[in-house]
Design a protein around this motif. Structure first.
Motif, PDB file in Angstrom:
ATOM      1  N   LYS A 266     -88.150  50.998 -55.781  1.00  0.00           N
ATOM      2  CA  LYS A 266     -89.091  51.429 -54.865  1.00  0.00           C
ATOM      3  C   LYS A 266     -90.136  50.730 -55.267  1.00  0.00           C
ATOM      4  O   LYS A 266     -90.857  51.171 -56.512  1.00  0.00           O
ATOM      5  N   VAL A 267     -91.027  49.561 -54.687  1.00  0.00           N
ATOM      6  CA  VAL A 267     -92.072  49.050 -55.101  1.00  0.00           C
ATOM      7  C   VAL A 267     -93.463  49.780 -54.727  1.00  0.00           C
ATOM      8  O   VAL A 267     -93.310  50.018 -53.485  1.00  0.00           O
ATOM      9  N   ARG A 268     -94.179  50.103 -55.538  1.00  0.00           N
ATOM     10  CA  ARG A 268     -95.343  50.812 -55.255  1.00  0.00           C
ATOM     11  C   ARG A 268     -96.539  49.717 -54.791  1.00  0.00           C
ATOM     12  O   ARG A 268     -97.107  50.061 -53.933  1.00  0.00           O
ATOM     13  N   ASP A 269     -96.453  48.570 -55.338  1.00  0.00           N
ATOM     14  CA  ASP A 269     -97.787  47.599 -55.063  1.00  0.00           C
ATOM     15  C   ASP A 269     -96.742  46.307 -54.913  1.00  0.00           C
ATOM     16  O   ASP A 269     -96.367  45.765 -55.946  1.00  0.00           O
ATOM     17  N   ARG A 270     -96.971  45.641 -53.657  1.00  0.00           N
ATOM     18  CA  ARG A 270     -96.109  44.617 -53.372  1.00  0.00           C
ATOM     19  C   ARG A 270     -96.659  43.303 -54.010  1.00  0.00           C
ATOM     20  O   ARG A 270     -95.992  42.251 -54.469  1.00  0.00           O
ATOM     21  N   GLN A 271     -97.801  43.303 -54.418  1.00  0.00           N
ATOM     22  CA  GLN A 271     -98.843  42.188 -55.053  1.00  0.00           C
ATOM     23  C   GLN A 271     -98.402  41.842 -56.546  1.00  0.00           C
ATOM     24  O   GLN A 271     -98.339  40.928 -56.992  1.00  0.00           O
ATOM     25  N   THR A 272     -98.121  43.307 -57.226  1.00  0.00           N
ATOM     26  CA  THR A 272     -98.115  43.269 -58.678  1.00  0.00           C
ATOM     27  C   THR A 272     -96.485  43.480 -59.046  1.00  0.00           C
ATOM     28  O   THR A 272     -96.181  43.066 -60.137  1.00  0.00           O
TER      29      THR A 272
ATOM     30  N   SER B  65    -101.533  57.806 -42.355  1.00  0.00           N
ATOM     31  CA  SER B  65    -102.728  57.144 -43.027  1.00  0.00           C
ATOM     32  C   SER B  65    -103.160  56.312 -42.118  1.00  0.00           C
ATOM     33  O   SER B  65    -102.969  55.998 -41.050  1.00  0.00           O
TER      34      SER B  65
ATOM     35  N   GLU C 106     -95.339  46.489 -59.218  1.00  0.00           N
ATOM     36  CA  GLU C 106     -95.211  47.710 -59.898  1.00  0.00           C
ATOM     37  C   GLU C 106     -94.108  48.639 -58.985  1.00  0.00           C
ATOM     38  O   GLU C 106     -94.237  48.952 -57.888  1.00  0.00           O
TER      39      GLU C 106
ATOM     40  N   ALA D 229     -92.787  52.232 -58.151  1.00  0.00           N
ATOM     41  CA  ALA D 229     -93.196  53.558 -58.181  1.00  0.00           C
ATOM     42  C   ALA D 229     -92.348  54.573 -59.152  1.00  0.00           C
ATOM     43  O   ALA D 229     -91.259  54.407 -59.428  1.00  0.00           O
TER      44      ALA D 229
END
Length: 116
Positions: free
Chosen positions: A22-28, A88, A30, A32
């Motif tokens: 699971k990707v927390r930050d698509r840009q980096t 959100s 990172e 999850a």
């Protein structure tokens, strides 16, 4: 927000997407992590079929809860499955949905047909 337990005892759940980080930050890129344990999280795609209706859902599972032997298209079980409504605001637009989480994903079986 409230967590709602999902009774999947009569449902057929089929794996549609293999487990992936699971990707927390698509840009980096990172990954999850669980807020309590720090364990990496995975997502799996499933079709949840119950009472003649089906839904494609993404379920988050801790990495240690992903069993070996999972096959796309095969039935799976999702012990501890819960649903959590979320909301959100992003770029001025309100978004909402339901996040699903389970303690594990393992090979399952098709529910037994009930005698009528």
């Amino acid at each position: 927000m409230r967590v709602i337990r999902v009774d999947a005892s009569t449902a057929t759940i089929l794996l549609t997407e293999a487990p992936a980080p699971k990707v927390r930050d698509r840009q980096t890129g990172e990954i999850a992590k669980d807020a309590v344990t720090g364990e990496a999280l995975m997502t799996v795609g499933v079709v949840y079929i119950d009472e003649g209706e089906s839904s494609l859902i993404q379920v988050t599972v801790p990495e240690s809860g992903v069993a070996e032997g999972l096959t796309v298209g095969a039935p799976v079980s999702l012990p501890g499955l819960v649903a959590r409504p979320w909301q959100s605001v992003f770029n001025g637009k309100e978004r909402n949905g339901i996040a699903y989480r389970a303690t594990a994903i393992a090979p399952g079986a098709f529910p037994m047909a009930q005698a009528g």
